[in-house]
Design an enzyme around this catalytic site. Structure first.
Site, PDB file in Angstrom:
ATOM      1  N   TYR A 191       1.249  -1.116  -0.219  1.00  0.00           N
ATOM      2  CA  TYR A 191      -0.036  -0.099  -0.006  1.00  0.00           C
ATOM      3  C   TYR A 191       0.825   1.082  -0.351  1.00  0.00           C
ATOM      4  O   TYR A 191       0.337   2.104  -0.458  1.00  0.00           O
ATOM      5  CB  TYR A 191      -1.322   0.176   1.005  1.00  0.00           C
ATOM      6  CG  TYR A 191      -1.634   0.687   1.480  1.00  0.00           C
ATOM      7  CD1 TYR A 191      -2.585   1.587   0.243  1.00  0.00           C
ATOM      8  CD2 TYR A 191      -1.507   2.449   2.218  1.00  0.00           C
ATOM      9  CE1 TYR A 191      -3.674   2.222   0.274  1.00  0.00           C
ATOM     10  CE2 TYR A 191      -2.359   2.949   2.241  1.00  0.00           C
ATOM     11  CZ  TYR A 191      -2.629   3.803   1.449  1.00  0.00           C
ATOM     12  OH  TYR A 191      -3.743   4.579   1.485  1.00  0.00           O
ATOM     13  N   TYR A 243     -13.693  11.096  -1.117  1.00  0.00           N
ATOM     14  CA  TYR A 243     -13.779  11.238  -0.271  1.00  0.00           C
ATOM     15  C   TYR A 243     -15.118  11.745   0.297  1.00  0.00           C
ATOM     16  O   TYR A 243     -15.919  11.573  -0.400  1.00  0.00           O
ATOM     17  CB  TYR A 243     -12.434  11.847   0.795  1.00  0.00           C
ATOM     18  CG  TYR A 243     -11.187  11.000   0.292  1.00  0.00           C
ATOM     19  CD1 TYR A 243     -10.826   9.539   0.370  1.00  0.00           C
ATOM     20  CD2 TYR A 243     -10.388  11.781   0.177  1.00  0.00           C
ATOM     21  CE1 TYR A 243      -9.678   9.053  -0.540  1.00  0.00           C
ATOM     22  CE2 TYR A 243      -9.161  11.711  -0.725  1.00  0.00           C
ATOM     23  CZ  TYR A 243      -8.954  10.799  -0.590  1.00  0.00           C
ATOM     24  OH  TYR A 243      -7.759   9.851  -1.555  1.00  0.00           O
TER      25      TYR A 243
END
Length: 309
Positions: A191, A243
């Site tokens: 990640y 988001y």
């Protein structure tokens, strides 16, 4: 035919007095060093042309924009089975929030918040050592961008590894609920390195073209994903790509898009082209402040909004 270069030049000229607006992502030490007074924008159209303005050839840390490419890889591995582990709904909370994850028993709301992207990285890691999974992503991004020079910035990856305690918490939380199959440090290794991908606006715009052209890279002619999958990735970008600022971005810009805290935004005009913009200063929800303004100006002048002109 719209003169895209003239439009880009006019956007750049109008935004030049505002360079430096917003706040760079200083919680990642390497990103805190980035000069905020930079702006680049590039458009890659489905006919293979690329037009750009400003600092469009300077590589920057694409951060969460990488989640689009990892999602593409994960869907290629497990198909619709991915949605047993990750949702498809907007979060309404911060990109690194742990609250929702507890309430929903370790299933992240969507693949573009940090927890969801960590779960996606776990899927891509399956059958690989972390280094191999990172290599698979790098090969894929070079393939869709048709550019072998794209690299991962090891300094940024190291900086994130040393400071990413909240991501460690998210990963451990999901592991506790059985939603990570691999050791937390392996998943986070993948990640943090994917977020450290370094690309210019020109490279990023080319890399996103398959989403504008029904799953096929029009420059190389290679099929990347099915038209249905390209459409669904675009749908997720539209509803979840910014988001808890996703609704506002859809309202103002009207294109599928994915932001990153490095100040980049990748946007897709289906059937027309892929747009990348970079301005390091972020707004309060972690999206490029001037980048979003530039894209709103672009759709207003071209009529490219998916909701009509």
């Amino acid at each position: 035919m719209t003169d895209l270069q003239a439009i880009l030049d006019s956007i750049h000229a109008e935004l030049s007095p505002r360079l430096g607006e917003g706040k760079v992502a200083d919680y990642i030490p390497e990103l805190a060093k980035v000069d905020p007074n930079q702006f680049g924008m590039a458009i890659a159209t489905v006919d293979g042309n690329v037009r750009s303005v400003g600092h469009a050839d300077i590589p920057f840390s694409i951060q969460s924009i990488s989640k689009v490419f990892m999602l593409t890889l994960a869907l290629g591995k497990v198909g619709e089975g991915l949605w047993k582990r990750v949702g498809r709904e907007p979060s309404g909370t911060a990109f690194n929030s742990i609250v929702q994850l507890e309430r929903e028993e370790g299933i992240p709301r969507n693949p573009f918040i940090n927890a969801g992207a960590i779960a996606v990285s776990d899927v891509v890691l399956s059958g690989h050592a972390p280094r191999e999974a990172i290599g698979e992503l790098l090969r894929f991004v070079r393939y869709v961008a048709d550019d072998e020079s794209i690299t991962i910035d090891d300094k940024v990856a190291r900086s994130e590894t040393q400071t990413g305690f909240r991501n460690v918490a998210l990963a451990n939380f999901m592991r506790a609920y059985g939603n990570l199959d691999h050791p937390v440090e392996h998943v986070l290794g993948v990640y943090f390195h994917q977020c450290a991908l370094s690309m210019s606006c020109e490279q990023l715009a080319r890399a996103g073209l398959y989403l504008a052209a029904r799953g096929t890279n029009p420059i190389t002619g290679h099929s990347v994903v099915s038209p249905k999958r390209a459409r669904r990735i675009n749908a997720l970008m539209l509803t979840c790509g910014h988001y808890d600022g996703s609704g506002d971005f859809a309202y103002h810009v009207g294109l599928p898009g994915k932001s990153g805290v490095g100040g980049g935004i990748l946007a897709v005009a289906p059937g027309i082209g892929s747009i990348a913009v970079w301005s390091p200063g972020l707004n309060k929800v972690g999206n490029s402040q001037l980048g979003a303004v530039a894209l709103e100006m672009l759709t207003a002048r071209t009529g490219w909004s998916v909701f009509g002109d």
